[in-house]
Scaffold this motif. Sequence first.
Motif, short mmCIF file in Angstrom:
data_model
loop_
_atom_site.label_atom_id
_atom_site.label_comp_id
_atom_site.label_asym_id
_atom_site.label_seq_id
_atom_site.Cartn_x
_atom_site.Cartn_y
_atom_site.Cartn_z
N ARG A 76 1.05 4.20 -2.92
CA ARG A 76 0.82 5.40 -2.72
C ARG A 76 1.92 6.35 -2.86
O ARG A 76 1.69 7.64 -3.61
CB ARG A 76 0.43 5.58 -0.95
CG ARG A 76 -0.08 6.92 -0.64
CD ARG A 76 0.09 6.82 0.95
NE ARG A 76 0.26 8.30 1.50
CZ ARG A 76 -1.24 9.22 1.50
NH1 ARG A 76 -2.39 8.26 1.37
NH2 ARG A 76 -0.93 10.06 2.11
N GLU A 80 8.03 9.79 -1.79
CA GLU A 80 6.60 10.57 -1.69
C GLU A 80 6.88 12.06 -1.59
O GLU A 80 6.13 12.85 -2.00
CB GLU A 80 5.71 9.93 -0.85
CG GLU A 80 4.30 10.38 -0.80
CD GLU A 80 3.45 9.74 0.19
OE1 GLU A 80 3.79 8.46 0.52
OE2 GLU A 80 2.38 10.24 0.67
N LEU A 139 -8.83 7.72 -6.52
CA LEU A 139 -7.93 8.33 -5.55
C LEU A 139 -7.49 9.98 -6.05
O LEU A 139 -7.37 10.84 -5.17
CB LEU A 139 -6.55 7.68 -5.73
CG LEU A 139 -5.61 8.34 -4.60
CD1 LEU A 139 -6.37 8.18 -3.06
CD2 LEU A 139 -4.33 7.38 -4.37
N HIS A 186 0.88 -1.33 -0.21
CA HIS A 186 0.05 -0.03 0.00
C HIS A 186 0.94 1.22 -0.08
O HIS A 186 0.46 2.30 -0.43
CB HIS A 186 -0.77 -0.05 1.29
CG HIS A 186 -1.55 1.30 1.44
ND1 HIS A 186 -2.85 1.65 0.90
CD2 HIS A 186 -1.55 2.18 2.27
CE1 HIS A 186 -3.06 2.78 1.17
NE2 HIS A 186 -2.30 3.09 2.12
#
Lengths: 121, 93
Positions: A90, B82, A108, A86
């Motif tokens: 992401r 990220e 999303l 996950h």
Amino acid sequence: MIYVANLVIGFCIAVGVFFTVVTVVGILRLPDVYTRAHAASKSATLGVLGILVGVFLHFWWIKGHFSIQLLLGSVFLFITSPVGGHLMSRAAYMSGVKPTDLTVGDDLGEAIGEQKSHEED
Amino acid sequence: MKLFIWICLIIVFLSMLGTLVRVFKGPSTPDRLIALDGIGIMLISIIALLSIAFETMYFIDVILLIAIMSFIGTVSFSKFIEKGAIIDRDIRR
């Protein structure tokens, strides 16, 4: 008795090796980061779980040693591998990797847009 | 049984090499991260099969250690991809 034990252990290990091969085929052949993460997180977890159960039964039935570290390791892998999958998906979405052209929906993206419009209010 | 274990070991090793192909030619960084996570999991399988092949119990502790290290590596790599920082004070994750 040893023969039946070896049969069960061999079946567990064969299932694990089969799902490991499925993982590699998925990682090499699927067209997208997200589908590859799907293949890697699910079938790799099942593969390593089958092999660890086979090794645990081998050391329990043949050697007579109840190994608590193997049980702990398989439970830890069963919990953390979907979490890792996950997080990787992401990170791929947030860093802007485009999905393949075959993708039909992007939920999303809509959710992130709604959250940003709420924060601006 | 011994031959079966060695054949499984060779198959898992070849799948590890196949995953390495994706590490080399993956178009983006998350592709390489996913392939590296798969290599970590296959390394655990290889160590578990080697402990049967060598008839020893001492490799079992290594499995738990590699599982924990691989999870920490995956989490820190994905946080770095990220937002560019591993340790930050962002409340909204």
